[in-house]
Write an enzyme that holds these catalytic residues in place. Structure first.
Site, PDB file in Angstrom:
ATOM      1  N   LEU A   1       0.867  -1.172   0.000  1.00 39.08           N
ATOM      2  CA  LEU A   1       0.000   0.000   0.000  1.00 39.08           C
ATOM      3  C   LEU A   1       0.904   1.221   0.000  1.00 39.08           C
ATOM      4  CD1 LEU A   1      -2.650  -1.012   2.715  1.00 39.08           C
ATOM      5  CD2 LEU A   1      -2.889  -1.188   0.234  1.00 39.08           C
ATOM      6  N   ASP A   2       0.512   2.256  -0.730  1.00 37.32           N
ATOM      7  CA  ASP A   2       1.287   3.495  -0.720  1.00 37.32           C
ATOM      8  C   ASP A   2       1.461   3.984   0.715  1.00 37.32           C
ATOM      9  OD1 ASP A   2       1.369   3.443  -3.462  1.00 37.32           O
ATOM     10  OD2 ASP A   2      -0.207   4.948  -3.741  1.00 37.32           O
ATOM     11  N   LYS A   3       2.512   4.734   0.945  1.00 42.73           N
ATOM     12  CA  LYS A   3       2.788   5.268   2.286  1.00 42.73           C
ATOM     13  C   LYS A   3       1.550   5.914   2.894  1.00 42.73           C
ATOM     14  CE  LYS A   3       5.452   8.897   4.620  1.00 42.73           C
ATOM     15  NZ  LYS A   3       6.472   9.968   4.467  1.00 42.73           N
TER      16      LYS A   3
ATOM     17  N   THR B   1      -1.641   5.552   2.083  1.00 43.09           N
ATOM     18  CA  THR B   1      -2.877   4.774   1.982  1.00 43.09           C
ATOM     19  C   THR B   1      -2.966   3.876   3.205  1.00 43.09           C
ATOM     20  OG1 THR B   1      -2.864   4.787  -0.442  1.00 43.09           O
ATOM     21  CG2 THR B   1      -4.136   3.065   0.632  1.00 43.09           C
TER      22      THR B   1
ATOM     23  N   ARG C   1      -5.464   5.714  -7.969  1.00 43.68           N
ATOM     24  CA  ARG C   1      -5.268   7.165  -8.021  1.00 43.68           C
ATOM     25  C   ARG C   1      -5.207   7.667  -9.455  1.00 43.68           C
ATOM     26  NH1 ARG C   1      -0.058   7.778  -4.406  1.00 43.68           N
ATOM     27  NH2 ARG C   1      -0.410  10.002  -4.810  1.00 43.68           N
TER      28      ARG C   1
END
Length: 349
Positions: free
Chosen positions: A149-151, A153, A264
């Site tokens: 997961l993105d930082k 998110t 996104r």
């Protein structure tokens, strides 16, 4: 004493394609010859980094077919920093056994050490928390990251604790649930609202031509284009008008593929970037001026993309038991949604 010339030779791997390479994908052919030194996934990563050259030109597309006589040169990068060390970082654990651990990742926590984030990551936290229960991934006592997961998110994430679990879960995520039980659902708060309650974005992704840290929708003919499909369902609309347009919407996104920044980029591509997204939604930030003196400042100050991995379901990699985990919206996203609901009390679709 180390021999500098020998070290230089070790930094390069040079191969000439023979008759066995005819019609083979470059990543598959290389993996068959270089394992266990280099896995297929590692070769693909090196290709993306520009470290693989085919006949003197960068080879960035793993699907590229070989012909006998092709010359392949792999430039191995400098050794990575020392193995991550354990750090006492609190974890919100949803489930744990000898094979895996499922956590509710908070926004702001980087998953894996990398440039600018060698400490303070989920991997550091896992090494400290799991200790001797990590039997090792690839012979090293470290957690097996099978998806990220993105930082910024938040949400549900599973990590393997041994080689078997890592292999089975990696295969499940690579398949994206097409033939198995993998299920992933994300909640995204976006600007505007899709006209239809449900739909699909089918648009290939590749590196942005203006910023290599970002992704972009690219022509499918481009060499680095990667198939990407996102299915969405509108759950709530805020500030809805008679023509079904709205100021914002809560959208559930389900992934058929798992590309970097996929949700996104896809939502921005159809004109509905995520609220708070500094990379793909900056042009929409002035819309907060239309939200009044109470909600407007809250939206302008929201520090991250409004994205939460709410649901993750999969089969246990060892027992085969169905597993399903949901994480409620974190406080910052819950308060933001409540602000929109108060601003638009008839927000349900």
């Amino acid at each position: 004493m180390n021999d500098p010339d020998n070290e230089a030779e070790q930094a390069l791997k040079e191969l000439d394609a023979d008759e066995t390479a005819k019609g083979e994908r470059i990543d598959q052919w290389l993996a068959a010859r270089l394992q266990p030194d280099l896995s297929r996934s590692r070769i693909q990563a090196l290709m993306r980094e520009g470290a693989v050259h085919l006949n003197g030109q960068p080879a960035t597309e793993p699907k590229r077919k070989l012909v006998p006589g092709d010359r392949i040169v792999i430039t191995m990068p400098e050794p990575a920093p020392a193995e991550p060390v354990g750090e006492d970082i609190p974890l919100d654990i949803l489930f744990e056994d000898d094979d895996l651990i499922v956590i509710n990742k908070p926004a702001g926590l980087v998953v894996h050490p990398g440039a600018g984030n060698w400490t303070g990551t989920l991997v550091n936290a896992m090494i400290h928390h799991c200790g001797a229960s990590l039997s090792g991934i690839g012979g090293v006592r470290r957690p097996g990251i099978v998806h990220r997961l993105d930082k910024d998110t938040s949400g549900v994430l599973v990590v393997a604790k041994n080689d078997l679990a890592h292999r089975v879960l990696s295969e499940a995520f690579a398949d994206h649930g097409r033939t198995g039980d993998l299920e992933r659902a994300y909640d995204a708060l976006v600007w505007g609202s899709p006209a239809r309650v449900a739909g699909t974005v089918d648009a290939p992704l590749g590196r942005s031509g203006t910023d290599r840290t970002r992704q972009a929708v690219v022509p499918e003919t481009r060499e680095d284009a990667r198939h990407a499909v996102t299915h969405f369902t509108v759950l709530e609309r805020f500030g809805q008008k008679e023509d079904a347009t709205a100021m914002a919407a809560l959208v559930e996104c389900r992934l058929e593929t798992g590309r970097t920044h996929q949700i996104r980029v896809h939502m921005a591509h159809i004109g509905h970037p995520l609220i708070g997204d500094q990379d793909y939604g900056r042009a929409f930030f002035t819309k907060a001026n239309k939200l009044g003196d109470t909600l407007g400042p809250v939206v302008r100050m929201f520090p991250r993309q409004a994205l939460h991995a709410r649901l993750l379901a999969f089969s246990h990699p060892v027992t085969g038991e169905p597993m399903r985990f949901e994480a409620p919206h974190p406080q910052d996203l819950a308060e933001l949604l409540e602000g929109f609901r108060r601003w638009s009390p008839n927000g349900k679709t």
